[in-house]
Design an enzyme around this catalytic site. Structure first.
Site, PDB file in Angstrom:
ATOM      1  N   GLU A 166     -61.974 133.546  -6.210  1.00 38.72           N
ATOM      2  CA  GLU A 166     -62.762 133.229  -6.629  1.00 38.72           C
ATOM      3  C   GLU A 166     -63.545 133.987  -7.688  1.00 38.72           C
ATOM      4  O   GLU A 166     -64.422 134.751  -8.223  1.00 38.72           O
ATOM      5  CB  GLU A 166     -64.106 131.842  -6.612  1.00 38.72           C
ATOM      6  CG  GLU A 166     -62.973 130.899  -5.745  1.00 38.72           C
ATOM      7  CD  GLU A 166     -63.735 129.117  -5.394  1.00 38.72           C
ATOM      8  OE1 GLU A 166     -63.432 128.385  -5.441  1.00 38.72           O
ATOM      9  OE2 GLU A 166     -64.263 130.553  -4.001  1.00 38.72           O
ATOM     10  N   GLU A 206     -58.764 125.916  -0.327  1.00 35.50           N
ATOM     11  CA  GLU A 206     -59.809 125.013   0.670  1.00 35.50           C
ATOM     12  C   GLU A 206     -58.777 123.662   0.830  1.00 35.50           C
ATOM     13  O   GLU A 206     -59.293 123.074   1.421  1.00 35.50           O
ATOM     14  CB  GLU A 206     -60.812 125.144  -0.408  1.00 35.50           C
ATOM     15  CG  GLU A 206     -61.654 126.270  -0.710  1.00 35.50           C
ATOM     16  CD  GLU A 206     -61.094 126.980  -2.284  1.00 35.50           C
ATOM     17  OE1 GLU A 206     -61.852 127.971  -2.366  1.00 35.50           O
ATOM     18  OE2 GLU A 206     -60.223 127.012  -2.086  1.00 35.50           O
TER      19      GLU A 206
END
Length: 255
Positions: free
Chosen positions: A109, A129
């Site tokens: 990210e 995740e």
């Protein structure tokens, strides 16, 4: 500036921030986040710095959040995690990610918040995740689909798969892949090239592109023209035109 979990270096008009917790795969703990935010603020405040390079030490760029601290994560802490990518994206200077190894979760990210991603042949990317029962919280669900398309983004986020640099290049996640020993030389060469341009024009260009990603084409074009009109009044515009006519390198002042 001296930090414990990152290394901050300045080479003339280029800054380099290196995530430096190799024993933990450069995982993001609270201290690393705080140091990174402080360093980004220092880059923003230093007019001598034209371009920022982010990289990692050891085998990782950033391998996500530090799981040892994860059970302590609150909604407030999660907001701070998200802000790392936003800070990179909103920094009014070009940012190059030189991804040396594992670039997972929050690390991916952060990289996607950069303007340009150069990957070593050993780099690996993933939004992992889902493997621990959560979803990306630092911009992964939004930036990834804008970079590689909705279907591919869903596949990577739903499966938590990790892809190699070559695949990341093929699907448009990175700008280019280079040999490991060429990673920083390539990033610095690009940074030096960008640093010769007008800092004021680069700021306007980054702002126009990022705003355009958040709106429709018609609104984006209108905003682009507004910023283009501003660029026509820059001192650097006059210098650039004169340098072109006089067949010499321009001497931009950043305004």
């Amino acid at each position: 500036m001296v930090y414990e979990n990152i290394i901050f270096e300045k080479e003339e008009n280029i800054a380099v921030i290196t995530f430096n917790r190799p024993e933990a795969m450069n995982a993001l703990n609270n201290q690393t986040r705080a140091e990174f935010r402080d360093a980004i603020g220092a880059v923003a405040a230093d007019d001598e710095i034209k371009v920022l390079i982010l990289t990692g030490s050891g085998k990782s760029f950033v391998a996500g959040s530090d799981i040892k601290e994860f059970n302590k994560t609150t909604p407030y802490a999660a907001h701070n995690i998200m802000r790392l990518g936003e800070m990179v994206e909103k920094l009014e200077k070009p940012v190059i990610a030189a991804v040396n190894g594992f670039c997972l979760g929050g690390g991916c990210e952060i990289a996607m918040g950069c303007d340009i991603i150069i990957a070593s042949e050993k780099a690996k990317f993933g939004q992992t995740e889902i493997n621990i029962g959560i979803i990306p919280g630092g911009g992964g669900t939004q930036r990834l689909q804008r970079l590689i398309g909705v279907c591919r983004a869903k596949e990577l986020i739903y499966t938590g798969d990790i892809i190699r640099a070559e695949e990341a290049d093929r699907i448009g996640l990175v700008n280019r892949v280079v040999a490991m020993d060429e990673l920083m030389p390539t990033a610095k060469e690009m940074a030096r090239k960008i640093a010769t341009k007008s800092a004021a024009a680069l700021k306007l260009a980054k702002t126009a592109i990022n705003r355009g990603m958040q709106t429709n084409l018609e609104s984006g074009l209108k905003y682009e023209y507004e910023l283009y009109s501003i660029s026509l009044s820059l001192e650097d515009k006059a210098e650039g035109v004169n340098a072109f006519i006089e067949k010499r390198a321009p001497k931009f002042v950043g305004r």
